[in-house]
Design a protein around this motif. Structure first.
Motif, PDB file in Angstrom:
ATOM      1  N   UNK A  48     -23.766  24.614   9.235  1.00 53.65           N
ATOM      2  CA  UNK A  48     -24.966  24.934   9.179  1.00 53.65           C
ATOM      3  C   UNK A  48     -25.186  26.420   9.354  1.00 53.65           C
ATOM      4  N   UNK A  49     -24.863  27.178  10.442  1.00 49.29           N
ATOM      5  CA  UNK A  49     -24.853  28.642  10.290  1.00 49.29           C
ATOM      6  C   UNK A  49     -24.466  29.301   9.273  1.00 49.29           C
ATOM      7  N   UNK A  50     -23.184  28.909   8.684  1.00 50.26           N
ATOM      8  CA  UNK A  50     -22.598  29.487   7.336  1.00 50.26           C
ATOM      9  C   UNK A  50     -23.691  29.292   6.143  1.00 50.26           C
ATOM     10  N   UNK A  51     -24.031  28.001   6.286  1.00 46.84           N
ATOM     11  CA  UNK A  51     -25.004  27.731   5.010  1.00 46.84           C
ATOM     12  C   UNK A  51     -26.511  28.762   5.026  1.00 46.84           C
ATOM     13  N   UNK A  90     -20.531  42.653  -2.924  1.00 52.51           N
ATOM     14  CA  UNK A  90     -21.895  43.140  -2.014  1.00 52.51           C
ATOM     15  C   UNK A  90     -22.275  41.610  -1.491  1.00 52.51           C
ATOM     16  N   UNK A  91     -22.452  40.739  -2.263  1.00 52.46           N
ATOM     17  CA  UNK A  91     -22.899  39.334  -1.782  1.00 52.46           C
ATOM     18  C   UNK A  91     -21.979  38.641  -0.663  1.00 52.46           C
ATOM     19  N   UNK A  92     -20.833  38.756  -0.975  1.00 58.34           N
ATOM     20  CA  UNK A  92     -19.676  37.870  -0.223  1.00 58.34           C
ATOM     21  C   UNK A  92     -19.636  38.976   1.129  1.00 58.34           C
ATOM     22  N   UNK A  93     -19.616  40.170   1.320  1.00 57.12           N
ATOM     23  CA  UNK A  93     -19.615  40.847   2.502  1.00 57.12           C
ATOM     24  C   UNK A  93     -20.993  40.742   3.206  1.00 57.12           C
ATOM     25  N   UNK A  94     -22.252  40.741   2.696  1.00 57.50           N
ATOM     26  CA  UNK A  94     -23.274  40.407   3.302  1.00 57.50           C
ATOM     27  C   UNK A  94     -23.437  38.859   4.062  1.00 57.50           C
ATOM     28  N   UNK A  95     -22.927  38.042   3.320  1.00 58.82           N
ATOM     29  CA  UNK A  95     -22.810  36.749   3.570  1.00 58.82           C
ATOM     30  C   UNK A  95     -21.675  36.473   4.824  1.00 58.82           C
ATOM     31  N   UNK A  96     -20.805  37.303   4.764  1.00 58.61           N
ATOM     32  CA  UNK A  96     -19.780  37.285   5.898  1.00 58.61           C
ATOM     33  C   UNK A  96     -20.385  37.887   7.256  1.00 58.61           C
ATOM     34  N   UNK A  97     -20.871  38.839   7.221  1.00 58.55           N
ATOM     35  CA  UNK A  97     -21.536  39.506   8.294  1.00 58.55           C
ATOM     36  C   UNK A  97     -22.647  38.971   8.847  1.00 58.55           C
ATOM     37  N   UNK A  98     -23.530  38.045   7.937  1.00 56.83           N
ATOM     38  CA  UNK A  98     -24.789  37.352   8.575  1.00 56.83           C
ATOM     39  C   UNK A  98     -24.156  36.204   9.211  1.00 56.83           C
ATOM     40  N   UNK A  99     -23.044  35.541   8.461  1.00 59.90           N
ATOM     41  CA  UNK A  99     -22.601  34.203   8.976  1.00 59.90           C
ATOM     42  C   UNK A  99     -21.742  34.645  10.545  1.00 59.90           C
ATOM     43  N   UNK A 100     -21.222  35.775  10.410  1.00 58.10           N
ATOM     44  CA  UNK A 100     -20.605  36.015  11.833  1.00 58.10           C
ATOM     45  C   UNK A 100     -21.599  36.420  12.909  1.00 58.10           C
ATOM     46  N   UNK A 102     -24.662  34.828  13.163  1.00 59.34           N
ATOM     47  CA  UNK A 102     -25.257  33.544  13.544  1.00 59.34           C
ATOM     48  C   UNK A 102     -23.800  32.754  14.633  1.00 59.34           C
ATOM     49  N   UNK A 103     -22.860  32.954  14.160  1.00 59.61           N
ATOM     50  CA  UNK A 103     -21.691  32.293  14.843  1.00 59.61           C
ATOM     51  C   UNK A 103     -21.572  32.908  16.256  1.00 59.61           C
ATOM     52  N   UNK A 163     -19.731  30.042  -3.536  1.00 59.69           N
ATOM     53  CA  UNK A 163     -19.423  31.110  -2.513  1.00 59.69           C
ATOM     54  C   UNK A 163     -18.774  30.187  -1.452  1.00 59.69           C
ATOM     55  N   UNK A 164     -17.731  30.430  -1.102  1.00 60.72           N
ATOM     56  CA  UNK A 164     -16.699  29.611  -0.051  1.00 60.72           C
ATOM     57  C   UNK A 164     -16.787  30.750   1.313  1.00 60.72           C
ATOM     58  N   UNK A 165     -17.092  30.247   2.541  1.00 59.27           N
ATOM     59  CA  UNK A 165     -17.063  30.803   3.731  1.00 59.27           C
ATOM     60  C   UNK A 165     -16.212  29.843   4.716  1.00 59.27           C
ATOM     61  N   UNK A 166     -15.352  30.555   5.466  1.00 59.24           N
ATOM     62  CA  UNK A 166     -14.495  29.862   6.377  1.00 59.24           C
ATOM     63  C   UNK A 166     -14.212  30.620   7.691  1.00 59.24           C
ATOM     64  N   UNK A 167     -14.059  29.896   8.549  1.00 62.26           N
ATOM     65  CA  UNK A 167     -13.789  30.272   9.845  1.00 62.26           C
ATOM     66  C   UNK A 167     -12.962  29.492  11.089  1.00 62.26           C
TER      67      UNK A 167
END
Length: 215
Positions: A48-51, A90-100, A102-103, A163-167
């Motif tokens: 949910x946080x990454x989405x 830019x999109x991938x980097x911004x998504x990673x930072x925002x997801x981080x 939130x987590x 876009x795939x996000x993983x952690x």
């Protein structure tokens, strides 16, 4: 007089110690079940946080043609797809930072699980002492764009960009700990290619590594 006080104190302390020992034994026996419940909850919250992070970062005005440059041959057929590496990175980097972010907030809050829910009885699913579960991201969130081609009818191919996000999440309960890998795929854009599938296209690696584009 002292012996009476000791006996009175023992009268209260011994049952308390027995109850505490039974509680610890009970918790340890249910540890695998609690870990399993915590893993399921951690997956849900992390996805949910990454989405939400990807949804916040993605601009609704970004289209397929913004992400991919389409080349045609002399007959007008699609001959090559080339990624807009700058925008996608830019999109991938911004998504990673925002997801981080939130987590990290999720880790600060933690998650509480009712102890009796581990018994598997619906009647007691919300009862019992609350076991505090620590859910912490291990390392940074990684993101990358993933493309796929699939048939969409006669002489048509659907090209989808996701876009795939993983952690990796670390789960800690009073009686044990475990780690779980969490991934989510979010479709970003798609297009229908009419005619033959291009013989070559450019892929984009994850946002944390240098882009190495091979046409």
């Amino acid at each position: 007089m002292v012996s009476k006080k000791v006996r009175r104190l023992s009268f209260f302390l011994i049952p308390l110690a027995v109850l505490a020992g039974l509680f610890i034994l009970f918790t340890r026996n249910l540890s695998p079940i609690l870990i399993s419940m915590a893993e399921a909850r951690a997956r849900q919250l992390a996805v949910e946080a990454m989405n939400r992070a990807i949804a916040e970062v993605m601009d609704s005005s970004v289209t397929y043609t913004d992400l991919m440059r389409v080349s045609h041959d002399s007959s007008g057929r699609v001959s090559m797809l080339e990624a807009n590496a700058t925008l996608m990175n830019e999109i991938a980097s911004a998504a990673a930072l925002t997801a981080q972010s939130k987590l990290d907030t999720l880790a600060d809050e933690g998650v509480g699980l009712p102890l009796f829910a581990a018994l598997g009885i619906d009647l007691f699913s919300g009862a019992g002492p609350i076991i505090r579960v620590s859910i912490t991201p291990v390392g940074a969130v990684s993101t990358r764009f993933v493309t796929s081609f699939e048939s969409a009818g006669i002489n048509q191919t659907r090209h989808e960009i996701s876009l795939e996000a993983s952690v990796v999440m670390r789960i800690v309960i009073p009686a044990g700990a475990d780690s779980v890998s969490v991934s989510t795929y979010v479709p970003i854009a798609e297009s229908i290619i009419v005619g033959s599938v291009p013989e070559s296209y450019v892929s984009v690696p994850d946002g944390e590594t240098a882009l190495n584009l091979i046409p």
